[in-house]
Scaffold this motif. Structure first.
Motif, short mmCIF file in Angstrom:
data_model
loop_
_atom_site.label_atom_id
_atom_site.label_comp_id
_atom_site.label_asym_id
_atom_site.label_seq_id
_atom_site.Cartn_x
_atom_site.Cartn_y
_atom_site.Cartn_z
N MET A 39 -5.55 -0.77 3.36
CA MET A 39 -4.55 -0.98 4.40
C MET A 39 -4.73 -2.35 5.03
O MET A 39 -4.80 -2.49 6.26
CB MET A 39 -4.61 0.14 5.45
N LYS A 40 -4.78 -3.38 4.22
CA LYS A 40 -5.01 -4.74 4.71
C LYS A 40 -3.87 -5.21 5.62
O LYS A 40 -4.07 -6.06 6.48
CB LYS A 40 -5.16 -5.71 3.53
N GLN A 41 -2.68 -4.69 5.40
CA GLN A 41 -1.52 -5.06 6.22
C GLN A 41 -1.19 -3.98 7.25
O GLN A 41 -0.10 -3.95 7.79
CB GLN A 41 -0.30 -5.31 5.32
N GLY A 42 -2.13 -3.11 7.49
CA GLY A 42 -1.91 -2.01 8.42
C GLY A 42 -1.43 -0.76 7.70
O GLY A 42 -1.20 -0.76 6.49
N GLY A 43 -1.29 0.32 8.45
CA GLY A 43 -0.85 1.58 7.86
C GLY A 43 -0.86 2.68 8.91
O GLY A 43 -1.08 2.45 10.10
N THR A 44 -0.61 3.91 8.46
CA THR A 44 -0.51 5.05 9.35
C THR A 44 -1.28 6.23 8.79
O THR A 44 -1.13 6.57 7.61
CB THR A 44 0.96 5.47 9.55
N ASP A 57 14.32 3.72 6.67
CA ASP A 57 14.16 3.18 5.32
C ASP A 57 12.67 2.96 5.07
O ASP A 57 12.06 2.07 5.66
CB ASP A 57 14.92 1.86 5.19
N LEU A 58 12.10 3.80 4.23
CA LEU A 58 10.67 3.69 3.89
C LEU A 58 10.48 3.09 2.51
O LEU A 58 9.40 3.23 1.92
CB LEU A 58 10.01 5.07 3.97
N THR A 59 11.50 2.43 1.99
CA THR A 59 11.39 1.79 0.68
C THR A 59 10.22 0.82 0.68
O THR A 59 10.08 0.00 1.60
CB THR A 59 12.69 1.04 0.34
N GLY A 60 9.37 0.94 -0.32
CA GLY A 60 8.20 0.08 -0.42
C GLY A 60 6.95 0.67 0.19
O GLY A 60 5.84 0.17 -0.06
N LYS A 61 7.09 1.73 1.00
CA LYS A 61 5.92 2.40 1.58
C LYS A 61 5.32 3.33 0.53
O LYS A 61 6.02 4.08 -0.15
CB LYS A 61 6.32 3.22 2.80
N LYS A 62 4.00 3.31 0.42
CA LYS A 62 3.31 4.10 -0.60
C LYS A 62 2.13 4.81 0.05
O LYS A 62 1.38 4.19 0.82
CB LYS A 62 2.81 3.19 -1.72
N GLY A 63 1.96 6.10 -0.29
CA GLY A 63 0.86 6.79 0.35
C GLY A 63 0.55 8.15 -0.23
O GLY A 63 1.22 8.65 -1.14
N LEU A 64 -0.48 8.74 0.34
CA LEU A 64 -1.06 10.01 -0.12
C LEU A 64 -0.69 11.15 0.82
O LEU A 64 -0.71 10.99 2.05
CB LEU A 64 -2.57 9.89 -0.16
N VAL A 65 -0.39 12.29 0.22
CA VAL A 65 -0.14 13.51 1.00
C VAL A 65 -1.11 14.59 0.50
O VAL A 65 -1.06 14.99 -0.66
CB VAL A 65 1.32 14.00 0.85
N GLY A 100 -12.97 10.44 -2.84
CA GLY A 100 -13.07 9.02 -3.17
C GLY A 100 -12.31 8.66 -4.43
O GLY A 100 -11.70 7.58 -4.51
N GLN A 101 -12.33 9.54 -5.42
CA GLN A 101 -11.61 9.28 -6.66
C GLN A 101 -10.10 9.22 -6.43
O GLN A 101 -9.40 8.40 -7.03
CB GLN A 101 -11.95 10.36 -7.69
N VAL A 102 -9.60 10.06 -5.53
CA VAL A 102 -8.16 10.05 -5.22
C VAL A 102 -7.76 8.70 -4.63
O VAL A 102 -6.77 8.08 -5.04
CB VAL A 102 -7.80 11.20 -4.26
N PHE A 103 -8.52 8.23 -3.67
CA PHE A 103 -8.19 6.95 -3.03
C PHE A 103 -8.34 5.79 -4.01
O PHE A 103 -7.54 4.85 -3.99
CB PHE A 103 -9.06 6.74 -1.79
N GLU A 104 -9.33 5.86 -4.86
CA GLU A 104 -9.54 4.79 -5.82
C GLU A 104 -8.36 4.72 -6.80
O GLU A 104 -7.85 3.62 -7.10
CB GLU A 104 -10.84 5.00 -6.58
N GLN A 105 -7.92 5.87 -7.29
CA GLN A 105 -6.81 5.87 -8.26
C GLN A 105 -5.50 5.45 -7.62
O GLN A 105 -4.74 4.65 -8.19
CB GLN A 105 -6.67 7.26 -8.90
N ALA A 106 -5.22 5.95 -6.42
CA ALA A 106 -3.97 5.58 -5.75
C ALA A 106 -3.99 4.11 -5.35
O ALA A 106 -2.99 3.39 -5.53
CB ALA A 106 -3.75 6.46 -4.53
N GLY A 107 -5.11 3.66 -4.81
CA GLY A 107 -5.20 2.27 -4.40
C GLY A 107 -5.10 1.31 -5.57
O GLY A 107 -4.45 0.26 -5.49
N THR A 108 -5.73 1.68 -6.67
CA THR A 108 -5.67 0.83 -7.87
C THR A 108 -4.26 0.78 -8.44
O THR A 108 -3.78 -0.27 -8.88
CB THR A 108 -6.65 1.35 -8.93
N LEU A 109 -3.55 1.92 -8.42
CA LEU A 109 -2.18 1.97 -8.93
C LEU A 109 -1.27 1.05 -8.13
O LEU A 109 -0.48 0.27 -8.70
CB LEU A 109 -1.65 3.40 -8.87
N GLY A 144 -2.22 -1.03 -5.34
CA GLY A 144 -2.80 -2.22 -4.71
C GLY A 144 -2.83 -2.15 -3.20
O GLY A 144 -3.28 -3.08 -2.53
N LYS A 145 -2.35 -1.05 -2.63
CA LYS A 145 -2.33 -0.87 -1.18
C LYS A 145 -2.02 0.59 -0.86
O LYS A 145 -1.62 1.36 -1.75
CB LYS A 145 -1.24 -1.74 -0.55
#
Length: 254
Positions: free
Chosen positions: A134-139, A3-11, A72-81, A83-84
């Motif tokens: 990734m203040k709470q960790g990540g992969t 169950d990855l509900t709540g996980k958000k990330g970039l591919v 950098g723009q990709v990470f900024e937009q995804a992170g802003t959307l 928050g993590k």
């Protein structure tokens, strides 16, 4: 099921529905993760956009890691959307064809540097850009190949480049571990992806891999995706710094 509900990330690296990155994105979405995808350039966009729609991607953004500022723009937009960020998948590699098709001893300094920048250092840059989100960790996951560990005919300069990538995974895992950021390299066997088609005699390479592998078949992008989903899940919270093969066991043979 995971169950990855709540996980958000970039591919990064989806080119078409045969790509390893798409296999990963599909598996993650099946388990409830939210995704942001990238496409290389406007020529690639028509091939990636329908896949992003199929997956319900929250973002589809241009990203050529060789172009200053785009990553950098990709990470900024995804992170802003969101928050993590919980995960990043790096499934990109590139070399000038003249250098890829030639012997390593004949590789140009510029070609080697470009291959290293796109295929290896871009992952290091992604780790740096992901870290603040990734203040709470990540992969962090990247894709390698057995040509990093032993000589594979026609793999040429990509062997040393992938070896550097695998070594970078170990160092990043050590550096980021105290922040609960886990780092892994996945090493799929040969698969009929667009990126692999640039390797000389690749069909022969796949046939030989299928013959040699203890399981007598090739892996698929979906197989890689299922492993990626596990590594991103909380069930893998005590794993980091690994190189994991998805090649039906071919890597065990001399």
């Amino acid at each position: 099921m995971l169950d990855l509900t709540g996980k958000k990330g970039l591919v990064f690296g989806v080119a078409n529905d045969n790509s390893i990155a798409f296999g990963c994105a599909s598996a993650l979405r099946e388990q409830g993760a939210e995704l942001a995808l990238t496409y290389l350039n406007e020529k690639a966009r028509p091939h990636v956009e329908p896949l992003a729609e199929r997956l319900g991607a929250a973002l589809l953004l241009p990203c050529n890691v060789a172009n200053s500022g785009e990553l950098g723009q990709v990470f900024e937009q995804a992170g802003t959307l969101w928050g993590k960020l919980d995960f990043v998948i790096h499934s990109i590699a590139w070399s000038p064809l003249d250098d890829l098709h030639g012997a390593l001893v004949d590789s140009s300094a510029d070609g080697f540097a470009q291959a290293m920048d796109v295929s290896c250092h871009s992952f290091i840059r992604m780790a740096r850009l992901a870290r603040p989100w990734m203040k709470q960790g990540g992969t962090l996951l990247t894709m390698s190949y057995q040509g990093a560990e032993r000589v594979v005919e026609h793999y040429n300069l990509m062997g040393p480049v992938k070896a550097a990538l695998e070594c970078s995974v170990r160092y990043l895992a050590a550096e980021l571990g105290p922040e609960q950021i886990r780092v892994h390299a996945l090493s799929p066997g040969p698969m009929p992806t667009r990126a692999a088609s640039g390797i000389t005699d690749f069909n022969q390479l796949m046939a030989e891999a299928e013959r040699q592998a203890p399981l007598r078949h090739l892996g698929t992008p979906e197989d890689v995706g299922h492993l990626a989903a596990f590594l991103i899940s909380d069930r893998a919270r005590n794993l980091t710094g690994s190189l994991i093969h998805v090649d039906a066991g071919q890597h065990v043979l001399a």
